[in-house]
Design a protein around this motif. Structure first.
Motif, PDB file in Angstrom:
ATOM      1  N   PRO A   1       8.468   2.059  -8.268  1.00  0.00           N
ATOM      2  CA  PRO A   1       8.502   3.491  -7.866  1.00  0.00           C
ATOM      3  C   PRO A   1       7.745   3.587  -6.333  1.00  0.00           C
ATOM      4  O   PRO A   1       7.883   4.682  -5.876  1.00  0.00           O
ATOM      5  CB  PRO A   1       7.646   4.164  -8.970  1.00  0.00           C
ATOM      6  CG  PRO A   1       6.628   3.157  -9.553  1.00  0.00           C
ATOM      7  CD  PRO A   1       7.597   1.771  -9.377  1.00  0.00           C
ATOM      8  N   VAL A   2       7.008   2.745  -5.965  1.00  0.00           N
ATOM      9  CA  VAL A   2       6.441   2.869  -4.400  1.00  0.00           C
ATOM     10  C   VAL A   2       7.576   2.692  -3.684  1.00  0.00           C
ATOM     11  O   VAL A   2       7.703   3.354  -2.571  1.00  0.00           O
ATOM     12  CB  VAL A   2       5.336   1.617  -4.406  1.00  0.00           C
ATOM     13  CG1 VAL A   2       5.071   1.411  -2.709  1.00  0.00           C
ATOM     14  CG2 VAL A   2       4.177   2.012  -5.124  1.00  0.00           C
ATOM     15  N   VAL A   3       8.649   1.747  -3.744  1.00  0.00           N
ATOM     16  CA  VAL A   3       9.658   1.621  -2.928  1.00  0.00           C
ATOM     17  C   VAL A   3      10.524   2.461  -2.777  1.00  0.00           C
ATOM     18  O   VAL A   3      11.221   2.818  -1.828  1.00  0.00           O
ATOM     19  CB  VAL A   3      10.380   0.288  -3.290  1.00  0.00           C
ATOM     20  CG1 VAL A   3      11.746  -0.089  -2.312  1.00  0.00           C
ATOM     21  CG2 VAL A   3       9.462  -1.050  -2.760  1.00  0.00           C
ATOM     22  N   GLN A   4      10.892   3.037  -3.880  1.00  0.00           N
ATOM     23  CA  GLN A   4      12.156   4.007  -4.261  1.00  0.00           C
ATOM     24  C   GLN A   4      11.585   5.600  -3.541  1.00  0.00           C
ATOM     25  O   GLN A   4      10.251   5.933  -3.812  1.00  0.00           O
ATOM     26  CB  GLN A   4      12.422   4.106  -5.591  1.00  0.00           C
ATOM     27  CG  GLN A   4      13.145   3.064  -6.201  1.00  0.00           C
ATOM     28  CD  GLN A   4      13.080   3.157  -7.723  1.00  0.00           C
ATOM     29  OE1 GLN A   4      12.487   4.096  -8.301  1.00  0.00           O
ATOM     30  NE2 GLN A   4      13.414   2.243  -8.565  1.00  0.00           N
ATOM     31  N   VAL A   5      12.328   6.159  -2.579  1.00  0.00           N
ATOM     32  CA  VAL A   5      12.061   7.113  -2.009  1.00  0.00           C
ATOM     33  C   VAL A   5      12.110   8.423  -3.325  1.00  0.00           C
ATOM     34  O   VAL A   5      12.913   8.526  -4.113  1.00  0.00           O
ATOM     35  CB  VAL A   5      12.883   7.464  -1.013  1.00  0.00           C
ATOM     36  CG1 VAL A   5      12.760   6.602   0.210  1.00  0.00           C
ATOM     37  CG2 VAL A   5      14.308   7.909  -1.486  1.00  0.00           C
TER      38      VAL A   5
END
Length: 325
Positions: free
Chosen positions: A272-276
């Motif tokens: 969820p950090v990588v996904q915008v």
């Protein structure tokens, strides 16, 4: 003010472009009062060139209202931690952490925003989130025009799509405008070896696996670009890959299984950090329709004189006018 009936929606990653402009143009270029204006001039020229090249009907400059969002830091404390400034630094966002930004760039951001306002070009932000999340939200909810995202950040390749229409493309300017490339799903698939049918999400999954030092993402130890792409291609998604790790009957080599199992905590936090964010509460400064004449011509000319930016602002006005029907 009239606007073309058709044309793409252009979403600009504001900070990505003005950082690039700042470093591309010498600081010795100053306003009459001695203030550096290299970023102002370079950014304005970039916007003019992008309008000329893509002929957008609408344009939004997307802003970081928090360059290091709390939810990402709580999930992964290393996120952008290497960019934190020492004491005396300047903040490029509204978050509690202070990002290391050149002293002479910070005041130019306000100058750039003033030029955009006088030109009638919309800006947008989302409280507590990055420009990537603003771009992700606007691109995801667009249902009318092709969307072209302009950034020097490869993370936004996760947004490319053909279906559902309209398409989303990323105009990657990481090597400068002269070498910029327009990326769609087929291009991302060919370059990174991920499935074309879901190239955007697959790119984000691959990036999570391999890590990204520029964002403080360590990745899975022993998993590089090629092996990450191969795993995502084989299993279709990061979720399916994680499920395969726990399935003793899955076709997964024991060495790879061990590496992924050891990184279970990282993968759960990093995805969820990588996904915008795609459903942010985005606020725009005004309509996103790109005008053919400046909203405040006199104000814009006054800024041109005050910032020693007559030439780039003239090019911007010409670019706007060239779209008049």
């Amino acid at each position: 003010m009239s606007s073309p009936a058709t044309g793409p929606l252009l979403l600009l990653d504001g900070a990505s472009l003005w950082f690039r402009a700042f470093h591309a143009i010498p600081e010795k270029i100053t306003a009459p009062d001695g203030r550096p204006v290299n970023a102002v001039r370079g950014f304005t020229d970039m916007v003019a060139a992008l309008i000329t090249r893509h002929a957008p009907a609408r344009l939004v400059v997307c802003l970081d209202l928090d360059w290091r969002p709390k939810f990402r830091v709580e999930l992964l404390p290393s996120y952008k931690a290497h960019r934190l400034a020492d004491s005396g630094g300047h903040s490029a966002g509204a978050g509690p952490d202070v990002e290391e930004v050149p002293d002479t760039l910070t005041p130019q951001v306000d100058m750039i925003l003033a030029v955009l306002a006088a030109a009638g070009i919309a800006t947008a932000g989302a409280e507590g989130l990055e420009a990537d999340d603003v771009i992700g939200t606007l691109a995801t909810r667009e249902r009318t025009d092709e969307t072209i995202v302009v950034s020097g950040d490869r993370d936004l390749l996760q947004l490319v799509r053909d279906d559902p229409t309209p398409p989303v493309r990323v105009f990657y300017v990481g090597r400068g405008l002269a070498k910029a490339e327009l990326w769609g799903p087929a291009d991302v698939s060919a370059k990174y070896g991920v499935p074309e049918r879901n190239a955007g999400p697959a790119y984000a999954d691959m990036a999570t696996l391999r890590g990204d030092a520029s964002d403080g993402l360590p990745g899975v130890a022993g998993i590089g670009d090629k092996s990450a792409a191969t795993l995502i291609s084989r299993f279709g998604s990061l979720d399916a890959l994680v499920a395969a790790v726990e399935d003793p009957n899955s076709d997964l080599a024991q060495g790879v299984r061990a590496k992924l199992r050891a990184a279970e905590g990282y993968l759960k936090a990093a995805a969820p950090v990588v996904q915008v964010v795609r459903d942010a509460d985005v606020e725009l400064s005004g309509p996103d329709v790109l005008p053919t004449t400046p909203a405040d011509p006199d104000g814009l000319q006054a800024l041109a004189a005050a910032y020693n930016a007559e030439s780039p602002i003239k090019r911007l006005v010409t670019a706007l006018g060239s779209r008049a029907s």
